[in-house]
Motif scaffolding. Structure first.
Motif, mmCIF file in Angstrom:
data_model
loop_
_atom_site.group_PDB
_atom_site.id
_atom_site.type_symbol
_atom_site.label_atom_id
_atom_site.label_comp_id
_atom_site.label_asym_id
_atom_site.label_seq_id
_atom_site.Cartn_x
_atom_site.Cartn_y
_atom_site.Cartn_z
ATOM 1 N N GLY A 237 0.548 -1.436 0.245
ATOM 2 C CA GLY A 237 -0.097 -0.207 -0.340
ATOM 3 C C GLY A 237 0.992 0.699 -0.037
ATOM 4 N N THR A 238 -0.027 2.510 -0.246
ATOM 5 C CA THR A 238 0.816 3.728 0.221
ATOM 6 C C THR A 238 0.635 4.507 0.484
ATOM 7 N N TRP A 239 1.325 5.523 1.112
ATOM 8 C CA TRP A 239 0.292 6.909 1.927
ATOM 9 C C TRP A 239 0.905 8.342 1.069
ATOM 10 N N GLY A 240 0.568 9.219 1.457
ATOM 11 C CA GLY A 240 0.702 10.426 0.381
ATOM 12 C C GLY A 240 -0.348 10.764 -0.650
ATOM 13 N N ASP B 121 9.799 13.938 6.639
ATOM 14 C CA ASP B 121 10.363 14.392 8.118
ATOM 15 C C ASP B 121 9.225 13.667 9.190
ATOM 16 N N PRO B 122 8.727 12.470 9.702
ATOM 17 C CA PRO B 122 10.760 11.998 11.222
ATOM 18 C C PRO B 122 11.326 11.228 9.325
ATOM 19 N N TYR B 123 11.069 11.295 8.767
ATOM 20 C CA TYR B 123 10.934 9.974 7.865
ATOM 21 C C TYR B 123 12.281 9.998 7.106
ATOM 22 N N THR B 124 13.564 9.130 6.896
ATOM 23 C CA THR B 124 14.618 9.469 5.631
ATOM 24 C C THR B 124 14.768 8.164 5.362
ATOM 25 N N ASN B 125 15.430 7.818 4.263
ATOM 26 C CA ASN B 125 15.426 6.745 3.730
ATOM 27 C C ASN B 125 15.724 6.869 2.098
ATOM 28 N N ASP B 126 17.053 5.992 2.519
ATOM 29 C CA ASP B 126 17.689 5.585 0.283
ATOM 30 C C ASP B 126 17.375 4.889 -0.516
ATOM 31 N N TRP B 127 16.143 3.871 0.187
ATOM 32 C CA TRP B 127 15.698 2.911 -0.892
ATOM 33 C C TRP B 127 15.085 2.720 -2.117
ATOM 34 N N TRP B 128 15.137 2.484 -2.884
ATOM 35 C CA TRP B 128 14.141 2.721 -3.443
ATOM 36 C C TRP B 128 12.722 1.557 -4.823
ATOM 37 N N GLY C 137 7.291 0.907 -15.062
ATOM 38 C CA GLY C 137 8.252 1.137 -15.509
ATOM 39 C C GLY C 137 9.493 2.537 -14.433
ATOM 40 N N GLY C 138 9.325 2.348 -13.144
ATOM 41 C CA GLY C 138 9.226 3.260 -12.831
ATOM 42 C C GLY C 138 9.970 3.040 -11.598
ATOM 43 N N TYR C 139 10.465 3.780 -10.548
ATOM 44 C CA TYR C 139 11.025 3.439 -8.126
ATOM 45 C C TYR C 139 10.064 4.383 -7.639
ATOM 46 N N VAL C 140 9.832 4.699 -6.715
ATOM 47 C CA VAL C 140 9.106 5.016 -5.541
ATOM 48 C C VAL C 140 9.526 5.244 -5.113
ATOM 49 N N THR C 141 9.968 6.283 -4.396
ATOM 50 C CA THR C 141 11.099 5.474 -2.723
ATOM 51 C C THR C 141 9.631 5.099 -1.477
ATOM 52 N N ASN C 142 10.830 4.048 -0.903
ATOM 53 C CA ASN C 142 10.389 3.143 0.104
ATOM 54 C C ASN C 142 9.660 4.244 1.075
ATOM 55 N N ILE C 143 9.826 4.937 1.158
ATOM 56 C CA ILE C 143 9.346 6.443 2.823
ATOM 57 C C ILE C 143 7.568 5.910 2.213
ATOM 58 N N TYR C 144 7.540 6.182 0.823
ATOM 59 C CA TYR C 144 5.788 5.670 0.972
ATOM 60 C C TYR C 144 4.910 4.833 0.580
ATOM 61 N N LEU C 145 5.865 4.112 0.726
ATOM 62 C CA LEU C 145 5.469 2.406 0.758
ATOM 63 C C LEU C 145 5.333 1.809 2.551
ATOM 64 N N THR C 146 3.625 1.231 2.587
ATOM 65 C CA THR C 146 3.103 0.964 4.365
ATOM 66 C C THR C 146 3.809 -0.696 4.519
ATOM 67 N N SER C 147 5.355 -0.356 5.057
ATOM 68 C CA SER C 147 6.485 -1.279 5.754
ATOM 69 C C SER C 147 7.220 -0.893 7.004
ATOM 70 N N PRO C 148 7.827 -1.272 8.024
ATOM 71 C CA PRO C 148 7.912 -0.289 8.876
ATOM 72 C C PRO C 148 9.256 -0.820 8.819
ATOM 73 N N ASP C 149 9.865 -0.872 7.314
ATOM 74 C CA ASP C 149 11.616 -0.968 7.497
ATOM 75 C C ASP C 149 12.073 -0.111 6.914
#
Length: 118
Positions: free
Chosen positions: A41-44, A83-90, A97-109
């Motif tokens: 799922g996504t948020w935002g 804020d308050p999240y920081t993430n470099d995983w995509w 056909g593209g990437y989304v930052t993992n910040i906006y995906l519903t996962s605790p890690d």
């Protein structure tokens, strides 16, 4: 094939999109191959899907709030701070056909569980 649904008028676009997508994913269509990947799922609102795993790359499309997306793999890329999240995983979204930052995906890690590296 066409899929029609009746949903309350108060249903958000993201929720309606996800509901229809779940129905279609559950169908057993003879001769069809299911795509590999995990659903998250996504948020935002208006989350950017980019051509590469950096905020400086081209925006391919934007996701509405609350949709589910299929992720085939993930990789480290540019750091994103919401804020308050920081993430470099995509996450790579094969349907877009593209990437989304993992910040906006519903996962605790920061890294998505069970999703391979690209």
């Amino acid at each position: 094939m066409a899929v029609f649904t009746l949903q309350p008028t108060t249903t958000s676009f993201g929720a309606a999109y996800t509901n229809v997508n779940r129905i279609v994913r559950s169908l057993d269509v003879p001769g069809a191959a299911k795509r590999a990947g995990s659903w998250f799922g996504t948020w935002g609102t208006d989350v950017n899907v980019r051509s590469n795993p950096t905020t400086g790359s081209t925006v391919l499309t934007r996701l509405p709030a609350g949709v589910e997306v299929q992720v085939s793999c993930q990789e480290q890329g540019g750091t994103v701070v919401v804020d308050p999240y920081t993430n470099d995983w995509w996450a790579y979204l094969p349907l877009y056909g593209g990437y989304v930052t993992n910040i906006y995906l519903t996962s605790p890690d920061n890294q998505l569980p069970g999703v391979p590296l690209c």
